[in-house]
Design a protein around this motif. Structure first.
Motif, PDB file in Angstrom:
ATOM      1  N   LEU A 157       0.827  -1.203   0.000  1.00  0.00           N
ATOM      2  CA  LEU A 157       0.000   0.000   0.000  1.00  0.00           C
ATOM      3  C   LEU A 157       0.866   1.259   0.000  1.00  0.00           C
ATOM      4  CD1 LEU A 157      -2.814  -1.038   2.515  1.00  0.00           C
ATOM      5  CD2 LEU A 157      -2.953  -0.929   0.027  1.00  0.00           C
ATOM      6  N   GLN A 158       1.985   1.238   0.713  1.00  0.00           N
ATOM      7  CA  GLN A 158       2.905   2.373   0.676  1.00  0.00           C
ATOM      8  C   GLN A 158       3.497   2.552  -0.720  1.00  0.00           C
ATOM      9  OE1 GLN A 158       5.711   1.513   3.791  1.00  0.00           O
ATOM     10  NE2 GLN A 158       4.229   1.863   5.441  1.00  0.00           N
ATOM     11  N   TRP A 159       3.860   1.441  -1.339  1.00  0.00           N
ATOM     12  CA  TRP A 159       4.366   1.506  -2.717  1.00  0.00           C
ATOM     13  C   TRP A 159       3.301   2.056  -3.667  1.00  0.00           C
ATOM     14  CZ3 TRP A 159       2.490  -0.822  -7.106  1.00  0.00           C
ATOM     15  CH2 TRP A 159       3.306  -0.765  -8.237  1.00  0.00           C
ATOM     16  N   ALA A 160       2.045   1.658  -3.466  1.00  0.00           N
ATOM     17  CA  ALA A 160       0.968   2.138  -4.332  1.00  0.00           C
ATOM     18  C   ALA A 160       0.779   3.646  -4.189  1.00  0.00           C
ATOM     19  CB  ALA A 160      -0.333   1.413  -3.992  1.00  0.00           C
ATOM     20  N   MET A 161       0.973   4.203  -2.974  1.00  0.00           N
ATOM     21  CA  MET A 161       0.892   5.646  -2.810  1.00  0.00           C
ATOM     22  C   MET A 161       1.990   6.346  -3.608  1.00  0.00           C
ATOM     23  SD  MET A 161       0.111   5.884   1.282  1.00  0.00           S
ATOM     24  CE  MET A 161       0.566   7.619   1.292  1.00  0.00           C
ATOM     25  N   MET A 162       3.207   5.804  -3.575  1.00  0.00           N
ATOM     26  CA  MET A 162       4.285   6.370  -4.384  1.00  0.00           C
ATOM     27  C   MET A 162       3.969   6.254  -5.868  1.00  0.00           C
ATOM     28  SD  MET A 162       7.667   4.973  -2.381  1.00  0.00           S
ATOM     29  CE  MET A 162       8.727   5.716  -3.593  1.00  0.00           C
ATOM     30  N   GLN A 163       3.350   5.147  -6.253  1.00  0.00           N
ATOM     31  CA  GLN A 163       2.965   4.965  -7.653  1.00  0.00           C
ATOM     32  C   GLN A 163       1.939   6.011  -8.077  1.00  0.00           C
ATOM     33  OE1 GLN A 163       4.054   3.190  -9.996  1.00  0.00           O
ATOM     34  NE2 GLN A 163       2.441   2.754 -11.479  1.00  0.00           N
ATOM     35  N   GLY A 164       1.013   6.362  -7.196  1.00  0.00           N
ATOM     36  CA  GLY A 164       0.031   7.387  -7.525  1.00  0.00           C
ATOM     37  C   GLY A 164       0.680   8.735  -7.773  1.00  0.00           C
ATOM     38  N   VAL A 165       1.657   9.106  -6.912  1.00  0.00           N
ATOM     39  CA  VAL A 165       2.381  10.362  -7.120  1.00  0.00           C
ATOM     40  C   VAL A 165       3.151  10.324  -8.433  1.00  0.00           C
ATOM     41  CG1 VAL A 165       4.190  11.863  -6.198  1.00  0.00           C
ATOM     42  CG2 VAL A 165       2.550  10.805  -4.648  1.00  0.00           C
ATOM     43  N   ALA A 166       3.818   9.200  -8.702  1.00  0.00           N
ATOM     44  CA  ALA A 166       4.584   9.064  -9.943  1.00  0.00           C
ATOM     45  C   ALA A 166       3.676   9.144 -11.165  1.00  0.00           C
ATOM     46  CB  ALA A 166       5.355   7.738  -9.941  1.00  0.00           C
ATOM     47  N   MET A 167       2.490   8.563 -11.090  1.00  0.00           N
ATOM     48  CA  MET A 167       1.564   8.610 -12.219  1.00  0.00           C
ATOM     49  C   MET A 167       1.114  10.034 -12.514  1.00  0.00           C
ATOM     50  SD  MET A 167      -0.710   5.189 -11.441  1.00  0.00           S
ATOM     51  CE  MET A 167      -1.966   5.535 -12.668  1.00  0.00           C
ATOM     52  N   LEU A 168       0.840  10.814 -11.462  1.00  0.00           N
ATOM     53  CA  LEU A 168       0.436  12.208 -11.662  1.00  0.00           C
ATOM     54  C   LEU A 168       1.543  13.004 -12.351  1.00  0.00           C
ATOM     55  CD1 LEU A 168      -1.336  12.934  -8.250  1.00  0.00           C
ATOM     56  CD2 LEU A 168      -2.429  12.814 -10.491  1.00  0.00           C
ATOM     57  N   LEU A 169       2.801  12.841 -11.872  1.00  0.00           N
ATOM     58  CA  LEU A 169       3.918  13.550 -12.489  1.00  0.00           C
ATOM     59  C   LEU A 169       4.181  13.048 -13.904  1.00  0.00           C
ATOM     60  CD1 LEU A 169       6.365  13.642  -9.441  1.00  0.00           C
ATOM     61  CD2 LEU A 169       5.052  15.548 -10.370  1.00  0.00           C
ATOM     62  N   GLN A 170       4.086  11.731 -14.080  1.00  0.00           N
ATOM     63  CA  GLN A 170       4.369  11.142 -15.389  1.00  0.00           C
ATOM     64  C   GLN A 170       3.345  11.573 -16.436  1.00  0.00           C
ATOM     65  OE1 GLN A 170       4.124   6.827 -15.565  1.00  0.00           O
ATOM     66  NE2 GLN A 170       6.031   6.757 -16.704  1.00  0.00           N
ATOM     67  N   ASN A 171       2.080  11.623 -16.055  1.00  0.00           N
ATOM     68  CA  ASN A 171       1.047  12.066 -16.996  1.00  0.00           C
ATOM     69  C   ASN A 171       1.311  13.489 -17.469  1.00  0.00           C
ATOM     70  OD1 ASN A 171      -0.161   9.608 -16.590  1.00  0.00           O
ATOM     71  ND2 ASN A 171      -1.840  10.377 -15.354  1.00  0.00           N
TER      72      ASN A 171
END
Length: 309
Positions: free
Chosen positions: A249-263
């Motif tokens: 779940l902690q990794w998924a939170m980092m993934q959400g931040v990365a997805m926002l920046l990546q988009n």
């Protein structure tokens, strides 16, 4: 009594004549409707036949032009390799060819080019139907919906695990129930399936999505499917048994931040490439590393930290 009977006998022929007149009028109306339906059918069939012939002619011209562009580009490369063509002049010719190719593949004529193979994934879910849109504005609408879907899911990717971790500390006394976690994993499966479906449809409509971008969503679908089988252990020793779930779940939170920046990063790079004529309007993903100052200094460390985790 005799007068009443006489009046009744006189009214019967009058009502009979009015009924037959109404029947005749209704019959004429039905006949007129039938004639209009036949006329409309014939006009529609004639129009569709003309459109079909014109589309076939335009399709042949588009295929011929695409072949001509490839042939001329091959000739330029051959002359350059033999040093029979000035490099500056060859670069100018190549830029003109690129503009012609962009007009062909990014304009209304793109609908007449041969469609990309839809692949097994779409055939498995949708069957042998054609998902290629014939009008450019419809294709661009599909692209806009895909970008909107990515933005919405990036926020949910961040908020969903954050909510689970907060509730774990405040309400669930350090132990995650099985159902909320499995609900999140089911949502992940839905998310990656939807992304893969949209990307295959975009590719069939002329978007230059790299195959690896779609394949990594296939792998994510498999990951979400496997994680649905996790057995969420509770007391005793809940913290130790659920350590892997908490890390995920902690990794998924980092993934959400990365997805926002990546988009954001990919969209800005794509706008630049479209303006330079190096990408089509239907393209949605580009990972070129130049041209967006500052963003990579934020995006790259997050990506490497996620891989390390």
């Amino acid at each position: 009594m005799e007068r009443v009977k006489e009046s009744e006998s006189e009214s019967e022929p009058a009502s009979s004549s009015s009924s037959s007149a109404a029947t005749g009028k209704l019959e004429e109306e039905v006949g007129r409707v039938m004639d209009q339906a036949r006329e409309l059918h014939e006009s529609g069939a004639s129009l569709l036949w003309k459109i079909s012939n014109e589309e076939q002619s335009l399709r042949q011209k588009a295929i011929s032009l695409e072949s001509s562009i490839r042939r001329v580009r091959s000739s330029i490369n051959s002359l350059i390799s033999k040093k029979l063509l000035d490099p500056k002049f060859a670069r100018k010719l190549e830029e003109d060819l690129q503009r012609a190719s962009s007009i062909l593949t990014d304009g209304e004529a793109a609908a007449f080019l041969p469609a990309e193979a839809q692949g097994r994934f779409l055939r498995m879910f949708l069957g042998p139907i054609n998902v290629r849109a014939s009008r450019k504005e419809v294709q661009l609408k599909v692209k806009e919906e895909y970008n909107s879907y990515r933005d919405r899911t990036a926020f949910l990717f961040l908020l969903f695990p954050l909510t689970l971790l907060i509730l774990k500390s405040w309400i669930w006394e350090g132990c995650l129930p099985a159902f909320p976690v499995q609900l999140y994993e089911a949502w992940l499966l839905f998310l990656y399936t939807g992304l893969a479906m949209r990307e295959n449809i975009l590719r069939a409509n002329g978007s230059d999505i790299r195959p690896w971008w779609i394949y990594h969503h296939y792998c994510a679908m498999l990951m979400a499917l496997v994680s649905l089988t996790w057995e969420i252990k509770r007391q005793p020793n809940c913290a130790q048994k659920q350590r892997g779930v908490e890390l995920f779940l902690q990794w998924a939170m980092m993934q959400g931040v990365a997805m926002l920046l990546q988009n954001r990063y990919q969209r800005q790079r794509l706008y630049t490439r479209i303006a330079l004529g190096k990408a089509n309007r239907m393209d949605v993903v580009w990972g070129e590393t130049s041209g967006v100052d500052g963003q990579l200094w934020v995006l790259c460390p997050i990506l490497f930290a996620m891989q390390l985790l």
